[in-house]
Structures are given as structure tokens and as C-alpha cells.
Write a protein that holds these residues in place. Structure first.
Motif, PDB file in Angstrom:
ATOM      1  N   VAL A  81       0.828  -1.204   0.000  1.00 45.81           N
ATOM      2  CA  VAL A  81       0.000   0.000   0.000  1.00 45.81           C
ATOM      3  C   VAL A  81       0.860   1.251   0.000  1.00 45.81           C
ATOM      4  O   VAL A  81       0.546   2.235  -0.678  1.00 45.81           O
ATOM      5  N   SER A  82       1.959   1.237   0.738  1.00 50.24           N
ATOM      6  CA  SER A  82       2.818   2.422   0.801  1.00 50.24           C
ATOM      7  C   SER A  82       3.420   2.741  -0.559  1.00 50.24           C
ATOM      8  O   SER A  82       3.504   3.917  -0.948  1.00 50.24           O
ATOM      9  N   LEU A  83       3.831   1.715  -1.292  1.00 51.88           N
ATOM     10  CA  LEU A  83       4.395   1.940  -2.620  1.00 51.88           C
ATOM     11  C   LEU A  83       3.344   2.483  -3.579  1.00 51.88           C
ATOM     12  O   LEU A  83       3.605   3.436  -4.328  1.00 51.88           O
ATOM     13  N   VAL A  84       2.148   1.909  -3.557  1.00 50.06           N
ATOM     14  CA  VAL A  84       1.076   2.391  -4.428  1.00 50.06           C
ATOM     15  C   VAL A  84       0.704   3.817  -4.071  1.00 50.06           C
ATOM     16  O   VAL A  84       0.488   4.667  -4.948  1.00 50.06           O
ATOM     17  N   LYS A  85       0.656   4.112  -2.773  1.00 49.45           N
ATOM     18  CA  LYS A  85       0.338   5.472  -2.344  1.00 49.45           C
ATOM     19  C   LYS A  85       1.404   6.451  -2.799  1.00 49.45           C
ATOM     20  O   LYS A  85       1.090   7.576  -3.229  1.00 49.45           O
ATOM     21  N   TYR A 236       2.036  11.009   2.716  1.00 49.03           N
ATOM     22  CA  TYR A 236       2.282  12.095   1.776  1.00 49.03           C
ATOM     23  C   TYR A 236       3.642  11.976   1.089  1.00 49.03           C
ATOM     24  O   TYR A 236       4.018  12.868   0.337  1.00 49.03           O
ATOM     25  N   PHE A 237       4.353  10.894   1.325  1.00 50.61           N
ATOM     26  CA  PHE A 237       5.676  10.746   0.723  1.00 50.61           C
ATOM     27  C   PHE A 237       5.544  10.518  -0.783  1.00 50.61           C
ATOM     28  O   PHE A 237       4.793   9.639  -1.215  1.00 50.61           O
ATOM     29  N   PRO A 238       6.285  11.255  -1.610  1.00 50.97           N
ATOM     30  CA  PRO A 238       6.329  10.929  -3.048  1.00 50.97           C
ATOM     31  C   PRO A 238       7.212   9.716  -3.284  1.00 50.97           C
ATOM     32  O   PRO A 238       7.905   9.227  -2.380  1.00 50.97           O
ATOM     33  N   LEU A 239       7.222   9.252  -4.508  1.00 51.73           N
ATOM     34  CA  LEU A 239       7.909   7.996  -4.830  1.00 51.73           C
ATOM     35  C   LEU A 239       9.409   8.080  -4.542  1.00 51.73           C
ATOM     36  O   LEU A 239       9.972   7.171  -3.921  1.00 51.73           O
ATOM     37  N   GLN A 240      10.054   9.140  -4.996  1.00 52.17           N
ATOM     38  CA  GLN A 240      11.504   9.234  -4.830  1.00 52.17           C
ATOM     39  C   GLN A 240      11.898   9.249  -3.361  1.00 52.17           C
ATOM     40  O   GLN A 240      12.860   8.575  -2.955  1.00 52.17           O
ATOM     41  N   TYR A 241      11.165   9.995  -2.548  1.00 51.84           N
ATOM     42  CA  TYR A 241      11.510  10.069  -1.131  1.00 51.84           C
ATOM     43  C   TYR A 241      11.170   8.763  -0.422  1.00 51.84           C
ATOM     44  O   TYR A 241      11.872   8.344   0.499  1.00 51.84           O
TER      45      TYR A 241
END
Length: 306
Positions: A81-85, A236-241
Motif C-alpha cells: 500500500v505504501s508503494l502504491v500510495k 504524503y511521501f512521493p515515490l523518490q523520497y
């Protein structure tokens, strides 16, 4: 010579000289060589992401791995879920940020290019001045976090990167290439400034919009710095972070286990770095072919000063 009615004239065959053939052979060879030089490193990244960690430590990075492994991809997918988010946050940020930044940059460039705007030199100097001097990191952080109260607000990653003086200059130089007679003719026909901007300037600036839009999209897709400073909530973390924090967690766990003398399986830190690169650059690579035909034209036109 006249041809019979309904018959097409025979095509004229042009023979190339020996010098021309040699030049074309050398030119195409150089292009192929440059293409191989650019493609091979990316292929090594892709194949390296499927390489077992033990093979990387033993043999180094190879174009064709001796031992294949999916452990790094399994580790990435475990994010669930965290990766998809993170992908959702980055996708929304890229789409919304690119659209809004393009509109604001093109509007600003259009106004600064208008010769009948009395304060255009003053505003141009103001924008240019910000490229030479800035208030620094601490005042900028205090302004955004304290006075604007945007800490842990996902819109902070969108707003602080909306305007770029570099993009405005590219758009302004492109608008300079549009003849003034077109704008004057539209005014004579009764068009106001907004109609001229929407119906004339934007349709004519397709190459420039595509070029600047690619720059903006890459910037938002690779967003991590503002998230590191202003965002602490994981949703709210974007993918890169998100990938950056995951890799740091793996390195910290491996270091802590080594210091404690606890034997743990080798964590795929090296191959996971390559997986991060594939996951982060893969989607944006598929976007590039759609704007590639506008890219060189937009850069060339935007670089000409009129």
C-alpha cells in the motif's frame, strides 16, 4: 519530353558520389556508436536489478548476470500500500504541477513579452534578480513552514516549484519569434488579451510548451527534497523520497546487525538501488517519445533571441 495521358513520369534516380557515401557511412556509424553508448548503461541498470546480491559482490555489475534474482523486486513489492500510495502522490503531483506550472509560466512569459506592458522591464529585472541572489535556506524554510503554515501539507511540494525563471525565459524567447502582426490583426478583429493568449499564442507555442512541460514533469516526478524538509507523514511521501527512506532503512539495519555481531542474510542493497532507478525512471521514459519530436525544436526556437 511529354508523357502519355494518365501516365506518371519515371522517377529521377540521383547517384551519390563516393565522398557523399563515405560521409554518410561515417555519420551513421557515429550515430550508432553514440546510441549504443547511451543505451548500454541503461541496459546494465535493468539487468543489474535482476542480479543476485552475492553475484554483484563477487563479479561486479555485468550486462548479462551470471546469477538472476527477483529478491530486490520482491522487497520493493512488499511495500504494498505504501508503494502504491507513493506512486499516486507522485502521479498527481506531476500531472497537476505540470499543468499549473505551464499555465503560470506561459502567462508570465506572454505578459513580459508584450511591448505595450509599461512595467515589463521592471518585472523582468525582478525575475532575473532572483536567479542571482536568494534569501537562503533558513528564511525560505521559516516562510513556508511558519508563516505560510504548510508543513505536512502535500500542496507544499506543488506550490514551491510552480514558477521557474528558466522556463519563463524559454517561453518568453519563443513568444518573441511570433510576429507582432498576428497579435495586431487579432486586436483589430476585436480579440482581447485573454483570447489572443488562449487562441493564438498557446496553439503556436506547441513545441515550446512540450519542451518546458517535459522539464517541469521531470522536476515533479523526481521530487524528494521538499518532501524531506516539509513532510513527515508517510502517506504524503512521493515515490523518490519513499524509495530513499526504504534504502536508508536497509542500510541502517545491515549496519546495526554488523555492529551487534548478528549474522543476517545479505540484504540486496546494491541491486535494490538499481530497482529504485528502474521504478523511478521507467514511467517517465515512456512519456518521452510523445514529446521527443517537439523537444529539439522547442529548445532551438526558445534559445533564439529576437
Amino acid at each position: 519530353m511529354s508523357t502519355a495521358l494518365g501516365q506518371k513520369p519515371a522517377p529521377i534516380k540521383l547517384r551519390m558520389s563516393g565522398d557523399r557515401i563515405a560521409f554518410m557511412a561515417i555519420a551513421y556509424s557515429l550515430v550508432v556508436f553514440c546510441a549504443v553508448v547511451c543505451v548500454v548503461p541503461f541496459l546494465m541498470i535493468v539487468t543489474g536489478s535482476f542480479t543476485a546480491e552475492e553475484a554483484i559482490y563477487r563479479d561486479g555489475f555485468r550486462l548479462i548476470p551470471r546469477e538472476w534474482s527477483l529478491e530486490s523486486y520482491k522487497l520493493l513489492i512488499k511495500g504494498g500500500v505504501s508503494l502504491v500510495k507513493a506512486y499516486q502522490v507522485t502521479a498527481i503531483l506531476t500531472i497537476a504541477g505540470t499543468f499549473l506550472a505551464l499555465m503560470l509560466s506561459s502567462m508570465t512569459a506572454y505578459v513580459l513579452n508584450r511591448k505595450d506592458f509599461p512595467w515589463r522591464n521592471m518585472f523582468s529585472f525582478y525575475f532575473y534578480f532572483t536567479t542571482l541572489f536568494s534569501g537562503g535556506l533558513v528564511p525560505w524554510y521559516m516562510l513556508v513552514a511558519k508563516y505560510l503554515n504548510m508543513r505536512n501539507n502535500p500542496s507544499v511540494m506543488l506550490i514551491v516549484s510552480l514558477l521557474s525563471v528558466f522556463n519563463i525565459l524559454i517561453m518568453r524567447n519563443f513568444f518573441k519569434s511570433v510576429p507582432d502582426s498576428i497579435v495586431e490583426s487579432a486586436k483589430i478583429d476585436g480579440a482581447n488579451d485573454m483570447m489572443i493568449y488562449l487562441r493564438i499564442m498557446l496553439p503556436l507555442s506547441g513545441p515550446s510548451l512540450a519542451t518546458v512541460g517535459l522539464f517541469i514533469a521531470l522536476g515533479y516526478w523526481n521530487e524528494w527534497y521538499n518532501a524531506m524538509i516539509f513532510i513527515t507523514r508517510p502517506e504524503y511521501f512521493p515515490l523518490q523520497y519513499y524509495l530513499y527512506r526504504t534504502l536508508n532503512s536497509m542500510n541502517f539495519a545491515a549496519q546495526a546487525a554488523a555492529e551487534a555481531g548478528v549474522e543476517i542474510p545479505i540484504m540486496p542493497t546494491q541491486s535494490f538501488k538499481l530497482v529504485m532507478t528502474v521504478a523511478a525512471t521507467g514511467p517517465i521514459i515512456f512519456l518521452y517519445p510523445f514529446v521527443q519530436r517537439y523537444f529539439i525544436k522547442g529548445i532551438t526556437i526558445g534559445a533564439v533571441k529576437g
